[in-house]
Design a protein around this motif. Structure first.
Motif, PDB file in Angstrom:
ATOM      1  N   PRO A   1      48.456  47.142  35.664  1.00 27.72           N
ATOM      2  CA  PRO A   1      48.024  46.572  34.323  1.00 27.72           C
ATOM      3  C   PRO A   1      46.999  45.632  34.215  1.00 27.72           C
ATOM      4  O   PRO A   1      47.072  44.755  34.885  1.00 27.72           O
ATOM      5  N   SER A   2      45.954  45.867  33.542  1.00 26.52           N
ATOM      6  CA  SER A   2      44.974  44.911  33.119  1.00 26.52           C
ATOM      7  C   SER A   2      44.689  44.579  31.218  1.00 26.52           C
ATOM      8  O   SER A   2      45.785  45.515  30.699  1.00 26.52           O
ATOM      9  N   VAL A   3      44.812  43.707  30.862  1.00 28.17           N
ATOM     10  CA  VAL A   3      44.682  43.718  29.458  1.00 28.17           C
ATOM     11  C   VAL A   3      43.043  43.251  29.043  1.00 28.17           C
ATOM     12  O   VAL A   3      42.080  42.148  29.527  1.00 28.17           O
ATOM     13  N   SER A   4      42.001  44.300  28.371  1.00 29.98           N
ATOM     14  CA  SER A   4      41.213  44.303  27.810  1.00 29.98           C
ATOM     15  C   SER A   4      40.917  43.291  27.050  1.00 29.98           C
ATOM     16  O   SER A   4      42.206  42.592  25.807  1.00 29.98           O
ATOM     17  N   ASN A   5      39.661  42.772  26.467  1.00 31.48           N
ATOM     18  CA  ASN A   5      39.754  41.821  25.457  1.00 31.48           C
ATOM     19  C   ASN A   5      39.986  41.915  23.874  1.00 31.48           C
ATOM     20  O   ASN A   5      40.366  40.726  22.976  1.00 31.48           O
ATOM     21  N   THR A   6      40.689  43.051  23.510  1.00 29.68           N
ATOM     22  CA  THR A   6      40.660  43.795  22.676  1.00 29.68           C
ATOM     23  C   THR A   6      42.638  43.714  22.551  1.00 29.68           C
ATOM     24  O   THR A   6      43.119  43.644  20.689  1.00 29.68           O
ATOM     25  N   GLY A   7      42.649  43.129  23.634  1.00 27.86           N
ATOM     26  CA  GLY A   7      44.403  43.515  23.791  1.00 27.86           C
ATOM     27  C   GLY A   7      45.022  44.584  24.437  1.00 27.86           C
ATOM     28  O   GLY A   7      46.359  44.873  24.522  1.00 27.86           O
ATOM     29  N   ASN A   8      44.062  45.854  24.936  1.00 33.47           N
ATOM     30  CA  ASN A   8      44.746  46.708  25.172  1.00 33.47           C
ATOM     31  C   ASN A   8      44.884  46.916  26.404  1.00 33.47           C
ATOM     32  O   ASN A   8      44.992  46.309  27.350  1.00 33.47           O
ATOM     33  N   VAL A   9      46.430  47.990  26.886  1.00 38.02           N
ATOM     34  CA  VAL A   9      46.717  47.373  28.583  1.00 38.02           C
ATOM     35  C   VAL A   9      45.850  48.456  29.134  1.00 38.02           C
ATOM     36  O   VAL A   9      45.589  50.108  28.455  1.00 38.02           O
ATOM     37  N   GLU A  10      45.082  48.291  30.263  1.00 36.53           N
ATOM     38  CA  GLU A  10      44.187  49.924  31.186  1.00 36.53           C
ATOM     39  C   GLU A  10      44.712  49.149  32.417  1.00 36.53           C
ATOM     40  O   GLU A  10      45.401  48.345  32.591  1.00 36.53           O
ATOM     41  N   PRO A  11      43.769  49.935  32.948  1.00 40.01           N
ATOM     42  CA  PRO A  11      44.170  50.327  34.003  1.00 40.01           C
ATOM     43  C   PRO A  11      43.090  48.655  34.917  1.00 40.01           C
ATOM     44  O   PRO A  11      42.197  48.952  34.857  1.00 40.01           O
ATOM     45  N   GLY A  12      43.979  47.919  36.507  1.00 39.63           N
ATOM     46  CA  GLY A  12      43.764  47.168  37.206  1.00 39.63           C
ATOM     47  C   GLY A  12      42.586  47.773  38.095  1.00 39.63           C
ATOM     48  O   GLY A  12      42.867  48.318  38.455  1.00 39.63           O
ATOM     49  N   VAL A  13      42.225  46.848  38.767  1.00 38.68           N
ATOM     50  CA  VAL A  13      41.488  47.504  40.505  1.00 38.68           C
ATOM     51  C   VAL A  13      42.949  47.786  41.266  1.00 38.68           C
ATOM     52  O   VAL A  13      42.163  48.738  42.066  1.00 38.68           O
ATOM     53  N   GLY A  14      43.904  47.819  40.850  1.00 42.19           N
ATOM     54  CA  GLY A  14      45.108  47.405  41.572  1.00 42.19           C
ATOM     55  C   GLY A  14      45.182  49.956  41.813  1.00 42.19           C
ATOM     56  O   GLY A  14      45.725  50.460  42.515  1.00 42.19           O
ATOM     57  N   ASP A  15      45.218  49.831  40.363  1.00 38.32           N
ATOM     58  CA  ASP A  15      44.592  51.705  39.500  1.00 38.32           C
ATOM     59  C   ASP A  15      43.548  52.243  40.721  1.00 38.32           C
ATOM     60  O   ASP A  15      43.119  53.387  40.844  1.00 38.32           O
ATOM     61  N   ILE A  16      42.830  51.259  40.477  1.00 37.02           N
ATOM     62  CA  ILE A  16      40.487  52.126  40.221  1.00 37.02           C
ATOM     63  C   ILE A  16      40.186  51.815  41.683  1.00 37.02           C
ATOM     64  O   ILE A  16      40.034  53.381  42.491  1.00 37.02           O
ATOM     65  N   ILE A  17      41.229  51.840  42.884  1.00 38.36           N
ATOM     66  CA  ILE A  17      41.208  51.877  44.006  1.00 38.36           C
ATOM     67  C   ILE A  17      41.583  53.305  44.049  1.00 38.36           C
ATOM     68  O   ILE A  17      41.373  54.260  45.592  1.00 38.36           O
ATOM     69  N   PHE A  18      42.837  53.424  43.180  1.00 39.60           N
ATOM     70  CA  PHE A  18      43.645  55.055  43.719  1.00 39.60           C
ATOM     71  C   PHE A  18      42.944  56.417  43.277  1.00 39.60           C
ATOM     72  O   PHE A  18      42.396  57.592  43.857  1.00 39.60           O
ATOM     73  N   ILE A  19      42.134  55.612  41.700  1.00 37.96           N
ATOM     74  CA  ILE A  19      41.998  57.304  41.194  1.00 37.96           C
ATOM     75  C   ILE A  19      40.892  58.113  42.105  1.00 37.96           C
ATOM     76  O   ILE A  19      41.219  59.731  41.404  1.00 37.96           O
ATOM     77  N   PRO A  20      39.718  57.667  42.176  1.00 41.27           N
ATOM     78  CA  PRO A  20      39.002  58.655  42.362  1.00 41.27           C
ATOM     79  C   PRO A  20      39.077  60.204  43.501  1.00 41.27           C
ATOM     80  O   PRO A  20      39.239  60.341  43.289  1.00 41.27           O
ATOM     81  N   TYR A  21      40.120  59.093  44.043  1.00 44.36           N
ATOM     82  CA  TYR A  21      40.507  59.813  45.410  1.00 44.36           C
ATOM     83  C   TYR A  21      41.911  61.331  45.040  1.00 44.36           C
ATOM     84  O   TYR A  21      42.231  62.289  45.059  1.00 44.36           O
ATOM     85  N   MET A  22      42.676  60.360  44.093  1.00 44.59           N
ATOM     86  CA  MET A  22      44.070  61.445  43.543  1.00 44.59           C
ATOM     87  C   MET A  22      43.229  62.272  42.906  1.00 44.59           C
ATOM     88  O   MET A  22      43.916  63.298  42.344  1.00 44.59           O
ATOM     89  N   GLU A  23      41.951  61.846  42.011  1.00 48.90           N
ATOM     90  CA  GLU A  23      41.362  62.747  40.656  1.00 48.90           C
ATOM     91  C   GLU A  23      41.091  64.193  41.925  1.00 48.90           C
ATOM     92  O   GLU A  23      41.373  65.130  41.731  1.00 48.90           O
ATOM     93  N   ARG A  24      40.647  63.537  43.125  1.00 53.23           N
ATOM     94  CA  ARG A  24      40.020  65.107  43.991  1.00 53.23           C
ATOM     95  C   ARG A  24      40.979  65.697  44.607  1.00 53.23           C
ATOM     96  O   ARG A  24      41.147  67.004  45.063  1.00 53.23           O
ATOM     97  N   MET A  25      42.458  65.217  45.216  1.00 57.76           N
ATOM     98  CA  MET A  25      43.808  65.723  45.158  1.00 57.76           C
ATOM     99  C   MET A  25      44.030  66.532  43.953  1.00 57.76           C
ATOM    100  O   MET A  25      45.186  67.806  44.739  1.00 57.76           O
ATOM    101  N   ASN A  26      43.915  66.209  43.341  1.00 55.93           N
ATOM    102  CA  ASN A  26      44.853  66.439  42.380  1.00 55.93           C
ATOM    103  C   ASN A  26      43.986  68.364  42.522  1.00 55.93           C
ATOM    104  O   ASN A  26      44.857  69.295  41.646  1.00 55.93           O
TER     105      ASN A  26
END
Length: 409
Positions: A188-213
């Motif tokens: 997790p990362s924290v945005s400038n507005t304080g929201n919890v968002e995906p970090g690079v550890g998530d972003i390396i996964f999501i493109p192929y996870m989307e395609r696997m799904n």
């Protein structure tokens, strides 16, 4: 209503224009500023024109979540078009993605992220962090097990069962990691507005996870989200962000853009596979398994309408079937999408509607829900035809998606 709506009638349905530069993430933008001035832009992202490339999506997402202003130059992939000569002068291999920063060109997605981190700081963790080594190795393990199951023909039941078992073992490791995450993200990362968002550890996964799904439910009848609830929650968290939705492809697009990129995808014939693939191909879609978000159907239908109207002339020109009756057939489908009324054209061309339905691409053309509503209406009017003609989507290449007819429109 007196009849099928004319183009003038259809053009009266209004939807607020999208601010491509300052608004939410979108596939049409050539410039993204996030409140900066154009003079602040130091990064140019070279990504594929159809938004099919998973490695391009990784860099696109990093820039969006980090809110780094950037320009976009869209380049053809070899599987659907000729690579631009001027790009080959910059990148001799023609590989995507690439970025340009103050005249320096960087390629390979992990190298690009490491370079951007050095210039702009990390998104969550640094990609080279020691605690991400295990995560990055797992991503490659899951990728390999997916490829072995999807892209290699199994010659017997035992062989296929083994490949499926290896994939399930790999993806279970990710599900277990996510089960112990308070945020639901890997990194997790924290945005400038304080929201919890995906970090690079998530972003390396999501493109192929989307395609696997998408690919496993279409080719194998395997429902990733219903089998792994923490992965499902992780995907839902991503889908709750406009940064991700702007890059997200749908099941129909991925099911048919992956074969030429991956060297083939092999079907496992079973009851679920037959049911799921039919729902995807007809345009019905798979609901929350594809996008787990509430939405306003009227709003997304109007977006689909506006996107078709924008490219109307080229759509009519490139469709190879029954050009004289395609115009009225298309207006009939659009009228149904907007009003709900079924009005049969005097000369119905089901095959021309099927051709278009098979070539709507997400997010290149429109958002997931817009594409779903458009395909459903195209399919509804197409199904009224008593001539059952076949339009085959190419498997080894996608030259039918050559963008030359649309680039200037």
């Amino acid at each position: 209503m007196n009849g099928i709506l004319s183009w003038d009638d259809l053009n009266k349905f209004e939807v607020e224009d999208l601010d491509r530069v300052h608004g939410i993430n979108n596939s049409y933008a050539n410039l993204r500023l996030f409140g900066h001035s154009e003079n602040d832009v130091l990064v140019t992202l070279y990504r594929d024109r159809h938004s099919w490339c998973p490695y391009c999506q990784k860099i696109w997402l990093w820039l969006e979540f980090k809110k780094i202003p950037y320009r976009v130059q869209k380049i053809n992939m070899f599987c659907y078009g000729q690579k631009e000569g001027w790009f080959l002068e910059k990148v001799r291999s023609g590989k995507l993605p690439a970025i340009e920063f103050k005249g320096k060109v960087i390629t390979e997605s992990d190298n690009i992220i490491a370079f951007l981190e050095n210039e702009f700081g990390a998104l969550g963790s640094f990609i080279t962090s020691s605690h991400l080594i295990k995560i990055r190795n797992l991503e490659r393990e899951i990728f390999r097990s997916w490829c072995n199951w999807l892209c290699r023909e199994s010659f017997n039941f035992i062989d296929n069962s083994f490949r499926k078992k290896r994939f399930k073992e790999s993806i279970s490791k990710l599900d277990e990691i996510l089960s112990s995450s308070k945020s639901g993200f890997v990194d997790p990362s924290v945005s400038n507005t304080g929201n919890v968002e995906p970090g690079v550890g998530d972003i390396i996964f999501i493109p192929y996870m989307e395609r696997m799904n998408a690919s496993l439910i279409y080719y194998k009848g395997f429902n990733l989200r219903s089998n792994y609830r923490h992965v499902d929650n992780w995907l839902t968290l991503f889908e709750g962000t406009s940064a991700y939705r702007g890059t997200q492809g749908d099941f129909h697009t991925h099911s048919h853009d992956l074969p030429p990129q991956m060297g083939g995808c092999y079907k496992e014939s079973n009851e679920q596979q037959i049911t799921f693939s039919k729902l995807i191909d007809t345009g019905e879609g798979l609901g929350n398994y594809e996008l787990n978000q509430n939405y306003d159907s009227k709003y997304y239908a109007t977006i689909a309408l506006k996107r078709v109207i924008k490219h109307k002339e080229n759509l009519l020109k490139v469709n190879p079937y029954n050009k004289e009756s395609f115009d009225e057939s298309l207006r009939s489908a659009l009228s149904h999408m907007i009003t709900g009324e079924v009005l049969i054209p005097k000369k119905l061309s089901g095959i021309s509607l099927r051709y278009l339905k098979n070539r709507v691409s997400v997010p290149r053309d429109m958002p997931i829900i817009s594409a779903r509503l458009l395909r459903q209406s195209l399919n509804k009017i197409e199904s009224l035809s008593n001539i059952n003609e076949i339009d085959n989507i190419p498997f080894r290449h996608r030259y039918d998606q050559d963008p030359r007819n649309f680039i200037s429109s």
